[in-house]
Design a protein around this motif. Structure first.
Motif, PDB file in Angstrom:
ATOM      1  N   ALA A   2      -0.282   2.178  -8.751  1.00  0.00           N
ATOM      2  CA  ALA A   2       0.124   2.771 -10.010  1.00  0.00           C
ATOM      3  C   ALA A   2      -0.847   2.506 -11.145  1.00  0.00           C
ATOM      4  O   ALA A   2      -1.008   3.354 -12.004  1.00  0.00           O
ATOM      5  N   LYS A  24       1.903  -1.493  -3.956  1.00  0.00           N
ATOM      6  CA  LYS A  24       3.329  -1.471  -3.646  1.00  0.00           C
ATOM      7  C   LYS A  24       3.552  -1.953  -2.215  1.00  0.00           C
ATOM      8  O   LYS A  24       2.916  -1.461  -1.285  1.00  0.00           O
ATOM      9  N   SER A  25       4.451  -2.905  -2.053  1.00  0.00           N
ATOM     10  CA  SER A  25       4.770  -3.448  -0.739  1.00  0.00           C
ATOM     11  C   SER A  25       5.586  -2.428   0.054  1.00  0.00           C
ATOM     12  O   SER A  25       6.577  -1.909  -0.450  1.00  0.00           O
ATOM     13  N   GLY A  29       9.206  -2.687  -1.535  1.00  0.00           N
ATOM     14  CA  GLY A  29       9.039  -1.731  -2.620  1.00  0.00           C
ATOM     15  C   GLY A  29       8.596  -2.381  -3.916  1.00  0.00           C
ATOM     16  O   GLY A  29       8.417  -1.707  -4.916  1.00  0.00           O
ATOM     17  N   ALA A  30       8.415  -3.705  -3.905  1.00  0.00           N
ATOM     18  CA  ALA A  30       7.976  -4.425  -5.106  1.00  0.00           C
ATOM     19  C   ALA A  30       6.460  -4.288  -5.258  1.00  0.00           C
ATOM     20  O   ALA A  30       5.744  -4.125  -4.284  1.00  0.00           O
ATOM     21  N   TYR A  31       5.997  -4.369  -6.489  1.00  0.00           N
ATOM     22  CA  TYR A  31       4.565  -4.294  -6.758  1.00  0.00           C
ATOM     23  C   TYR A  31       3.967  -5.691  -6.848  1.00  0.00           C
ATOM     24  O   TYR A  31       4.588  -6.601  -7.398  1.00  0.00           O
ATOM     25  N   THR A  32       2.774  -5.850  -6.316  1.00  0.00           N
ATOM     26  CA  THR A  32       2.031  -7.101  -6.436  1.00  0.00           C
ATOM     27  C   THR A  32       0.649  -6.775  -6.981  1.00  0.00           C
ATOM     28  O   THR A  32       0.169  -5.646  -6.859  1.00  0.00           O
TER      29      THR A  32
END
Length: 50
Positions: A2, A24-25, A29-32
């Protein structure tokens, strides 16, 4: 992916760039954030990889 950020760093005679990208995992669905300090020529390859 993103968002991406690039900052220039200078240490002595070498010119380095710190690149940060959001990934995005697929599981949660979490962003790292993935960070790397690279030579400016390698930044485009780093940001285009998944």
């Amino acid at each position: 992916m993103a968002k991406k950020s690039v900052a220039s760093l200078q240490t002595g005679s070498k010119r380095l760039t710190k690149a940060i990208k959001m990934v995005k995992s697929p599981k949660t669905g979490a962003y790292t954030f993935v960070e790397a300090i690279l030579v400016p020529l390698q930044v485009k390859d780093f940001l285009s990889k998944k």
